[in-house]
Design a protein around this motif. Structure first.
Motif, PDB file in Angstrom:
ATOM      1  N   ARG A  88     -59.330  10.120 -32.315  1.00  0.00           N
ATOM      2  CA  ARG A  88     -59.165   9.310 -31.097  1.00  0.00           C
ATOM      3  C   ARG A  88     -60.500   8.747 -30.596  1.00  0.00           C
ATOM      4  O   ARG A  88     -60.528   7.681 -29.991  1.00  0.00           O
ATOM      5  CB  ARG A  88     -58.529  10.150 -29.981  1.00  0.00           C
ATOM      6  CG  ARG A  88     -57.148  10.672 -30.317  1.00  0.00           C
ATOM      7  CD  ARG A  88     -56.490  11.319 -29.105  1.00  0.00           C
ATOM      8  NE  ARG A  88     -57.244  12.457 -28.608  1.00  0.00           N
ATOM      9  CZ  ARG A  88     -57.740  12.532 -27.368  1.00  0.00           C
ATOM     10  NH1 ARG A  88     -57.561  11.530 -26.517  1.00  0.00           N
ATOM     11  NH2 ARG A  88     -58.411  13.613 -26.985  1.00  0.00           N
ATOM     12  N   PHE A  89     -61.583   9.486 -30.812  1.00  0.00           N
ATOM     13  CA  PHE A  89     -62.899   9.067 -30.342  1.00  0.00           C
ATOM     14  C   PHE A  89     -63.767   8.695 -31.533  1.00  0.00           C
ATOM     15  O   PHE A  89     -63.663   9.299 -32.603  1.00  0.00           O
ATOM     16  CB  PHE A  89     -63.584  10.197 -29.580  1.00  0.00           C
ATOM     17  CG  PHE A  89     -62.982  10.539 -28.237  1.00  0.00           C
ATOM     18  CD1 PHE A  89     -61.746  10.036 -27.836  1.00  0.00           C
ATOM     19  CD2 PHE A  89     -63.658  11.383 -27.370  1.00  0.00           C
ATOM     20  CE1 PHE A  89     -61.200  10.355 -26.610  1.00  0.00           C
ATOM     21  CE2 PHE A  89     -63.129  11.718 -26.134  1.00  0.00           C
ATOM     22  CZ  PHE A  89     -61.895  11.205 -25.758  1.00  0.00           C
ATOM     23  N   THR A  90     -64.657   7.736 -31.326  1.00  0.00           N
ATOM     24  CA  THR A  90     -65.612   7.322 -32.349  1.00  0.00           C
ATOM     25  C   THR A  90     -66.993   7.220 -31.726  1.00  0.00           C
ATOM     26  O   THR A  90     -67.182   6.492 -30.738  1.00  0.00           O
ATOM     27  CB  THR A  90     -65.219   5.983 -32.955  1.00  0.00           C
ATOM     28  OG1 THR A  90     -63.916   6.064 -33.548  1.00  0.00           O
ATOM     29  CG2 THR A  90     -66.222   5.574 -34.041  1.00  0.00           C
ATOM     30  N   ILE A  91     -67.944   7.936 -32.307  1.00  0.00           N
ATOM     31  CA  ILE A  91     -69.330   7.846 -31.859  1.00  0.00           C
ATOM     32  C   ILE A  91     -70.085   6.915 -32.807  1.00  0.00           C
ATOM     33  O   ILE A  91     -69.853   6.926 -34.022  1.00  0.00           O
ATOM     34  CB  ILE A  91     -69.999   9.237 -31.787  1.00  0.00           C
ATOM     35  CG1 ILE A  91     -71.373   9.141 -31.125  1.00  0.00           C
ATOM     36  CG2 ILE A  91     -70.083   9.889 -33.158  1.00  0.00           C
ATOM     37  CD1 ILE A  91     -71.989  10.500 -30.807  1.00  0.00           C
ATOM     38  N   SER A  92     -70.963   6.121 -32.241  1.00  0.00           N
ATOM     39  CA  SER A  92     -71.785   5.233 -33.052  1.00  0.00           C
ATOM     40  C   SER A  92     -73.110   5.017 -32.327  1.00  0.00           C
ATOM     41  O   SER A  92     -73.261   5.371 -31.159  1.00  0.00           O
ATOM     42  CB  SER A  92     -71.074   3.898 -33.293  1.00  0.00           C
ATOM     43  OG  SER A  92     -70.841   3.223 -32.071  1.00  0.00           O
ATOM     44  N   ARG A  93     -74.047   4.434 -33.036  1.00  0.00           N
ATOM     45  CA  ARG A  93     -75.347   4.167 -32.443  1.00  0.00           C
ATOM     46  C   ARG A  93     -75.890   2.851 -32.926  1.00  0.00           C
ATOM     47  O   ARG A  93     -75.604   2.430 -34.068  1.00  0.00           O
ATOM     48  CB  ARG A  93     -76.342   5.308 -32.734  1.00  0.00           C
ATOM     49  CG  ARG A  93     -76.688   5.490 -34.186  1.00  0.00           C
ATOM     50  CD  ARG A  93     -77.481   6.786 -34.391  1.00  0.00           C
ATOM     51  NE  ARG A  93     -78.797   6.707 -33.749  1.00  0.00           N
ATOM     52  CZ  ARG A  93     -79.523   7.784 -33.425  1.00  0.00           C
ATOM     53  NH1 ARG A  93     -79.054   8.995 -33.671  1.00  0.00           N
ATOM     54  NH2 ARG A  93     -80.709   7.638 -32.864  1.00  0.00           N
ATOM     55  N   ASP A  94     -76.681   2.231 -32.084  1.00  0.00           N
ATOM     56  CA  ASP A  94     -77.385   0.993 -32.434  1.00  0.00           C
ATOM     57  C   ASP A  94     -78.862   1.274 -32.219  1.00  0.00           C
ATOM     58  O   ASP A  94     -79.338   1.265 -31.075  1.00  0.00           O
ATOM     59  CB  ASP A  94     -76.889  -0.156 -31.563  1.00  0.00           C
ATOM     60  CG  ASP A  94     -77.489  -1.488 -31.966  1.00  0.00           C
ATOM     61  OD1 ASP A  94     -78.628  -1.504 -32.492  1.00  0.00           O
ATOM     62  OD2 ASP A  94     -76.838  -2.510 -31.748  1.00  0.00           O
TER      63      ASP A  94
END
Length: 120
Positions: free
Chosen positions: A66-72
């Protein structure tokens, strides 16, 4: 190191929110990043984490799928995209940063919280 979280709010069950956490004061790419949350009357709990170069990602069982972590790394920002929100996701969400290769239970740095409220 300063962590500034944003994006919380009130949403109905089944809805979506995207949290952001902007980091300053240290080279972002050298930090592992994570999200924790604390519901009223409960202990703070781990939600998700992402390593320095996104090579390793982990989620709590309660949010997997349900959740997605990402980074820029160019924007020095970590995101938490939350889908299919449930009332039990209601909590104050905190971003955290760790100088080690992974986010520990006691990260080096904490941001201020952002409130997420999911109505049924």
């Amino acid at each position: 190191v300063q962590l500034q979280a944003s994006g919380g709010g009130l949403v109905q069950a089944g809805g979506s929110l995207r949290l952001s956490c902007a980091v300053s004061g240290r080279t972002f790419s050298t930090l592992s990043m994570g999200w924790f949350r604390q519901a009223p009357g409960k202990a703070r709990e781990f939600v998700a984490a992402i390593s320095w170069m996104s090579g390793t990602i982990g989620y709590a069982d309660s949010v997997k799928g349900r959740f997605t972590i990402s980074r820029d790394n160019a924007q020095s920002t970590v995101f938490l995209q939350m889908f299919n929100l449930k009332p039990e996701d209601t909590a104050v969400y905190y971003c955290a940063a760790d100088r080690s290769g992974w986010v520990s239970v006691n990260p080096d740095y904490w941001g201020q919280g952002t409130q997420v409220t999911v109505s049924s």
